[in-house]
Write a protein that holds these residues in place. Structure first.
Motif, PDB file in Angstrom:
ATOM      1  N   MET A  70       3.415   8.723  -0.553  1.00  7.87           N
ATOM      2  CA  MET A  70       2.586   7.819   0.254  1.00  7.87           C
ATOM      3  C   MET A  70       3.430   7.177   1.339  1.00  7.87           C
ATOM      4  O   MET A  70       4.609   6.901   1.127  1.00  7.87           O
ATOM      5  CB  MET A  70       1.994   6.702  -0.616  1.00  7.87           C
ATOM      6  N   ILE A  71       2.810   6.945   2.463  1.00 10.76           N
ATOM      7  CA  ILE A  71       3.438   6.107   3.482  1.00 10.76           C
ATOM      8  C   ILE A  71       2.594   4.846   3.599  1.00 10.76           C
ATOM      9  O   ILE A  71       1.406   4.901   3.916  1.00 10.76           O
ATOM     10  CB  ILE A  71       3.556   6.836   4.825  1.00 10.76           C
ATOM     11  N   MET A  72       3.240   3.726   3.280  1.00  9.54           N
ATOM     12  CA  MET A  72       2.550   2.446   3.246  1.00  9.54           C
ATOM     13  C   MET A  72       3.181   1.478   4.232  1.00  9.54           C
ATOM     14  O   MET A  72       4.378   1.565   4.520  1.00  9.54           O
ATOM     15  CB  MET A  72       2.605   1.856   1.836  1.00  9.54           C
ATOM     16  N   THR A  73       2.359   0.567   4.731  1.00 16.57           N
ATOM     17  CA  THR A  73       2.875  -0.488   5.596  1.00 16.57           C
ATOM     18  C   THR A  73       2.119  -1.775   5.321  1.00 16.57           C
ATOM     19  O   THR A  73       0.919  -1.755   4.996  1.00 16.57           O
ATOM     20  CB  THR A  73       2.778  -0.091   7.083  1.00 16.57           C
TER      21      THR A  73
ATOM     22  N   PHE B 104     -10.003   1.523   7.150  1.00 14.71           N
ATOM     23  CA  PHE B 104      -9.373   0.888   8.308  1.00 14.71           C
ATOM     24  C   PHE B 104      -9.380   1.835   9.500  1.00 14.71           C
ATOM     25  O   PHE B 104      -9.341   3.053   9.363  1.00 14.71           O
ATOM     26  CB  PHE B 104      -7.939   0.429   7.989  1.00 14.71           C
ATOM     27  N   GLY B 105      -9.466   1.225  10.678  1.00 14.26           N
ATOM     28  CA  GLY B 105      -9.335   1.962  11.924  1.00 14.26           C
ATOM     29  C   GLY B 105      -8.204   1.347  12.721  1.00 14.26           C
ATOM     30  O   GLY B 105      -7.939   0.143  12.606  1.00 14.26           O
ATOM     31  N   ILE B 106      -7.503   2.173  13.502  1.00 10.50           N
ATOM     32  CA  ILE B 106      -6.420   1.630  14.329  1.00 10.50           C
ATOM     33  C   ILE B 106      -6.699   1.884  15.807  1.00 10.50           C
ATOM     34  O   ILE B 106      -7.231   2.921  16.198  1.00 10.50           O
ATOM     35  CB  ILE B 106      -5.029   2.175  13.917  1.00 10.50           C
TER      36      ILE B 106
ATOM     37  N   PRO C  62       1.379 -10.250   1.532  1.00 12.00           N
ATOM     38  CA  PRO C  62       0.575  -9.450   2.454  1.00 12.00           C
ATOM     39  C   PRO C  62      -0.032  -8.206   1.816  1.00 12.00           C
ATOM     40  O   PRO C  62       0.523  -7.619   0.885  1.00 12.00           O
ATOM     41  CB  PRO C  62       1.577  -9.062   3.553  1.00 12.00           C
ATOM     42  N   ALA C  63      -1.174  -7.816   2.338  1.00  9.65           N
ATOM     43  CA  ALA C  63      -1.831  -6.570   1.923  1.00  9.65           C
ATOM     44  C   ALA C  63      -1.075  -5.377   2.483  1.00  9.65           C
ATOM     45  O   ALA C  63      -0.266  -5.501   3.408  1.00  9.65           O
ATOM     46  CB  ALA C  63      -3.272  -6.557   2.422  1.00  9.65           C
ATOM     47  N   LYS C  64      -1.367  -4.202   1.922  1.00  7.24           N
ATOM     48  CA  LYS C  64      -0.811  -2.963   2.464  1.00  7.24           C
ATOM     49  C   LYS C  64      -1.953  -1.997   2.769  1.00  7.24           C
ATOM     50  O   LYS C  64      -3.056  -2.084   2.199  1.00  7.24           O
ATOM     51  CB  LYS C  64       0.187  -2.310   1.503  1.00  7.24           C
ATOM     52  N   ILE C  65      -1.681  -1.073   3.684  1.00  9.28           N
ATOM     53  CA  ILE C  65      -2.559   0.075   3.879  1.00  9.28           C
ATOM     54  C   ILE C  65      -1.729   1.339   3.704  1.00  9.28           C
ATOM     55  O   ILE C  65      -0.512   1.328   3.895  1.00  9.28           O
ATOM     56  CB  ILE C  65      -3.260   0.083   5.259  1.00  9.28           C
ATOM     57  N   ASN C  66      -2.409   2.413   3.331  1.00 10.83           N
ATOM     58  CA  ASN C  66      -1.767   3.726   3.247  1.00 10.83           C
ATOM     59  C   ASN C  66      -2.057   4.490   4.530  1.00 10.83           C
ATOM     60  O   ASN C  66      -3.208   4.814   4.809  1.00 10.83           O
ATOM     61  CB  ASN C  66      -2.331   4.532   2.074  1.00 10.83           C
TER      62      ASN C  66
END
Length: 289
Positions: A30-33, A253-255, A8-12
């Motif tokens: 960094m906080i990544m998920t 990215f937008g959430i 899977p990809a990650k975003i910061n």
């Protein structure tokens, strides 16, 4: 024998750079998920003592430049493995996008070869090996959500973020991470509050997560590539609750929490951008089968 592994990809959600280290790397927090956008890595045992990379994406190298190749090579050398492997990488994650696609492929290769070659390593041991390959590989070995420090290899597990949609948009450009870091001015930058983001995630506070997104690399990439700034503005205009560039970019990215707004942003961006995805955050760590 074959082993299939999801990469899977990650975003910061937050990315801060503190200083340049004596070893030439930058000290980061960094906080990544991980998100539900993934490559598929298929590992097949070869009796011949060689590593073979197969990918139908012309931007994916099939030699030592490939991080998955480096992962296999590292395991072979470290544990005197005399058998080979064919690594088929089916790309879904855009290349050179700030989403750790190559790092995740390498991490998937480490996890998969651990099983294929019966190495019996723990996730912690695989993550330690991953840190020798690239800064994001350790996190990608674990997956889930984490605070990463050092070069990115010092990982502290965090709970899953609040449930939401992630809309990603990548323009048809690649960004050099090395160039972005080279142009980074460590004086006078606005540092995101990593501690506040950690608290927001721990309290499952969606509003606070949105308030505390931040990425110090963003200003550099926006100046180099104005189209990234245009995508950011479009996402905000379409109603995203928070908008941020991931990693060194160029993916933005937008959430959002609501399906209707997700569809509006996704459809609006499809006429404006080359690659657009709407996915969920995964949140949970990988396990070894």
């Amino acid at each position: 024998m074959k082993v299939l592994v999801k990469a899977p990809a990650k975003i910061n959600l937050s990315l801060d750079v503190l200083y340049k280290r004596p070893d030439g790397f930058h000290e980061v927090e960094m906080i990544m998920t991980t998100i539900d956008l993934a490559d598929r890595v298929e590992l097949a045992l070869l009796e011949q003592d060689k590593i073979q990379i197969i990918s139908h994406n012309r931007y994916v190298p099939d030699d030592q430049r490939n991080l998955a190749y480096q992962a296999a090579q590292l395991l072979k050398e470290r544990f005197q493995v005399k058998k080979g492997v064919q690594i088929l990488i089916e790309k879904t994650i855009p290349v050179a996008a700030g989403l750790a696609g190559g790092s995740s492929d390498a991490a998937a290769t480490l996890r998969g070869l651990n099983k294929l070659w019966n190495l019996g390593l723990t996730l912690d041991e695989l993550a330690s090996l991953g840190s020798e390959i690239g800064s994001d590989v350790s996190f990608c070995v674990y997956g889930g959500t984490a605070l990463a420090k050092g070069r990115g290899e010092m990982i502290t597990d965090l709970p899953a973020p609040p449930t939401c949609w992630v809309i990603l948009a990548k323009p048809f450009i690649g960004v050099s991470t090395a160039e972005v870091y080279r142009r980074l001015d460590l004086n006078g930058m606005n540092h995101p509050s990593i501690n506040e983001m950690v608290k927001a995630i721990q309290h499952n506070d969606y509003h606070s997560v949105c308030e505390n997104v931040g990425n110090v690399l963003e200003d550099v990439t926006l100046k180099l590539h104005p189209e990234v700034a245009q995508i950011k503005e479009q996402m905000k205009r379409f109603g995203a609750d928070a908008v941020l560039m991931s990693g060194s970019g160029p993916t933005v990215f937008g959430i959002v929490q609501h399906d209707s707004r997700m569809h509006r942003i996704y459809n609006g961006l499809r006429g404006f951008c080359d690659q657009v995805f709407a996915v969920r955050m995964l949140g949970e760590r990988h396990t070894l089968d």
